[in-house]
Design a protein around this motif. Structure first.
Motif: not given
Length: 232
Positions: A163-172, A207-216
């Motif tokens: 089975y495939d689970y495609g991860v979606k971007e975080l909503n607003e 993208l969680p990683l981008a949000l984390k890096v930019m925020g930090a």
């Protein structure tokens, strides 16, 4: 009634007795060593719910779930969270990290395989010269979770439900919450930063990683520094 543990031999010293207790706990389902998921696991629980349905651990088939998506979208974070959630259901389990990088050489693949077998076996010094390629090596009820950027790697094989689970971007809402957790001390947003925050979140594209890096990176900086960083 109290429960008693019967040992094969009576320990002669206090240290032996303590060691036996440690081994009993380590070999029981009560023992857990959870993986670190994330400081702020925003959006992880809702994605885990879908994965748990796909895994269907009550089913007796051998099942592989591919968590797919682009880099930085949170595949490993979700995999760690689901591992922590269900691993106690299994007598033997293993979590292998950085597989893509480590499997670029034959020796790296062998080391990964040895680590896997060592984790699921009481023999901690297992050595192997061949790789497991057949699905019949997995016991009924086994679950394999793989993170990948490429859905094409999820090849269907006989005896394996895939089975495939495609991860979606975080909503607003999720993106805003995650960004604020990293960008503002005590999660306190000042009104002057609101438009800049919206621009930063737009750049991150969920993208969680981008949000984390930019925020930090922006945390604790002045509004002018924010403007320079975001080319405002």
């Amino acid at each position: 009634m109290p429960e008693y543990v019967e040992y094969e031999h009576t320990p002669h010293t206090e240290s032996e007795f303590i060691q036996q207790i440690v081994e009993e706990i380590s070999n029981s389902k009560l023992y857990r060593n959870p993986l670190h998921v994330a400081t702020y696991p925003v959006g992880v629980n809702s994605r885990m719910e879908t994965l748990e349905k796909l895994l269907d651990i009550e089913s007796n088939d051998v099942r592989m779930i591919g968590i797919s998506g682009i880099g930085g979208i949170g595949k490993t974070t979700i995999a760690k969270a689901i591992y922590n959630s269900i691993s106690y259901e299994f007598k033997a389990k293993s979590f292998l990290e950085n597989v893509r990088e480590r499997s670029k050489t034959h020796i790296g693949i062998i080391h990964l395989q040895e680590e896997l077998l060592s984790n699921i076996s009481q023999n901690k010094i297992l050595k192997i010269e061949t790789l497991l390629r057949q699905c019949d090596c997995f016991a009924s009820g086994s679950r394999i979770i793989m993170t990948t950027r490429y859905k094409s790697l999820l090849v269907k094989r006989n005896g394996l439900s895939t089975y495939d689970y495609g991860v979606k971007e975080l909503n607003e809402y999720e993106a805003t919450k995650l960004f604020r957790n990293h960008a503002f001390l005590d999660n306190k947003l000042y009104e002057d930063y609101l438009e800049l925050e919206k621009k930063a979140i737009h750049y991150a594209k969920g993208l969680p990683l981008a949000l984390k890096v930019m925020g930090a990176d922006l945390c604790g900086k002045t509004i002018n520094e924010w403007k320079d960083a975001l080319d405002y």
